[in-house]
Design a protein around this motif. Structure first.
Motif, PDB file in Angstrom:
ATOM      1  N   HIS A 148      -7.044  -6.919  10.826  1.00  0.00           N
ATOM      2  CA  HIS A 148      -6.465  -7.201   9.501  1.00  0.00           C
ATOM      3  C   HIS A 148      -6.653  -8.681   9.211  1.00  0.00           C
ATOM      4  CE1 HIS A 148      -3.602  -7.628   6.196  1.00  0.00           C
ATOM      5  NE2 HIS A 148      -3.265  -8.760   6.789  1.00  0.00           N
ATOM      6  N   ASP A 170      -5.602 -11.475   2.332  1.00  0.00           N
ATOM      7  CA  ASP A 170      -6.615 -11.472   1.267  1.00  0.00           C
ATOM      8  C   ASP A 170      -6.396 -12.555   0.202  1.00  0.00           C
ATOM      9  OD1 ASP A 170      -4.441 -10.462  -0.101  1.00  0.00           O
ATOM     10  OD2 ASP A 170      -5.326  -8.495  -0.488  1.00  0.00           O
ATOM     11  N   ARG A 204     -12.144 -13.287   6.181  1.00  0.00           N
ATOM     12  CA  ARG A 204     -12.585 -12.038   5.542  1.00  0.00           C
ATOM     13  C   ARG A 204     -14.087 -11.834   5.755  1.00  0.00           C
ATOM     14  NH1 ARG A 204      -8.648  -8.340   3.945  1.00  0.00           N
ATOM     15  NH2 ARG A 204     -10.467  -7.368   2.998  1.00  0.00           N
ATOM     16  N   HIS A 214       0.815  -1.224   0.000  1.00  0.00           N
ATOM     17  CA  HIS A 214       0.000   0.000   0.000  1.00  0.00           C
ATOM     18  C   HIS A 214       0.847   1.272   0.000  1.00  0.00           C
ATOM     19  CE1 HIS A 214      -3.645  -2.223   0.422  1.00  0.00           C
ATOM     20  NE2 HIS A 214      -3.409  -2.631   1.645  1.00  0.00           N
TER      21      HIS A 214
HETATM   22 MG    MG Z   1      -5.874  -5.897   2.789  1.00  0.00          MG
END
Ligand code: MG
Ligand code: ADP
Length: 141
Positions: A117, A120, A87, A54
């Protein structure tokens, strides 16, 4: 469906709120096993390295600032379809968009302070687990 592992972090906002146990119960109630766990106070380098994907995003500096603002509780979760299952338990990144009953809907305040967190993808799960845990510290069932 395969047994997978995923990296979970209970972020500083949720540790400060004293809801670590409540969040861990969500994982256990969904048949995810806690295979490794530790608390850590991340340095800026630790957090920046973890979130390196990121680093070009406008929120990167705020994210690093937030993730180093207090202790985090880091886990490896193991179980059937663990990455997707976690998730789903977490809910959407922005708690205002998160489905009722998800961790972020129940415990998070904002997109910055969003409680948890979760990896993914299986590729990122492997990278993230290795970032925090030597393989000898991950319990295998
Ligand atoms: Mg992420
Ligand atoms: P997730 O944690 O749901 O996988 P991302 O990987 O997209 O979400 O982003 C990583 C983290 O960066 C988010 O959990 C959130 O804390 C922060 N973040 C993401 N998007 C924004 C945004 N638009 N503004 C502020 N913080 C953000």
């Amino acid at each position: 469906m395969a047994i997978e592992r995923t990296l979970s972090i209970i972020k500083p906002d949720a540790v400060k709120k004293n809801v670590v146990g409540k969040i861990l119960s969500r994982f256990e109630d969904a048949d995810l096993n806690i295979s490794a766990m530790r608390f850590a106070l991340l340095s800026k380098d630790d957090a920046a390295g973890f979130y390196a994907v990121h680093k070009e995003r406008p929120f990167f500096n705020d994210l690093v600032e937030f993730m180093t603002s207090g202790p985090v509780c880091i886990q490896v979760l193991e179980g059937e379809d663990a990455i997707k299952k976690n998730r789903e338990l977490m809910g959407a990144t922005d708690p205002k968009q998160a489905d009722a009953g998800t961790i972020r809907a129940d415990f998070a305040e904002s997109i910055d302070a969003n409680a948890v967190h979760g990896s993914d993808s299986s590729e990122n799960a492997a990278i993230e687990i290795a970032y925090f845990f030597p393989s000898m510290n991950v319990y295998r069932r």
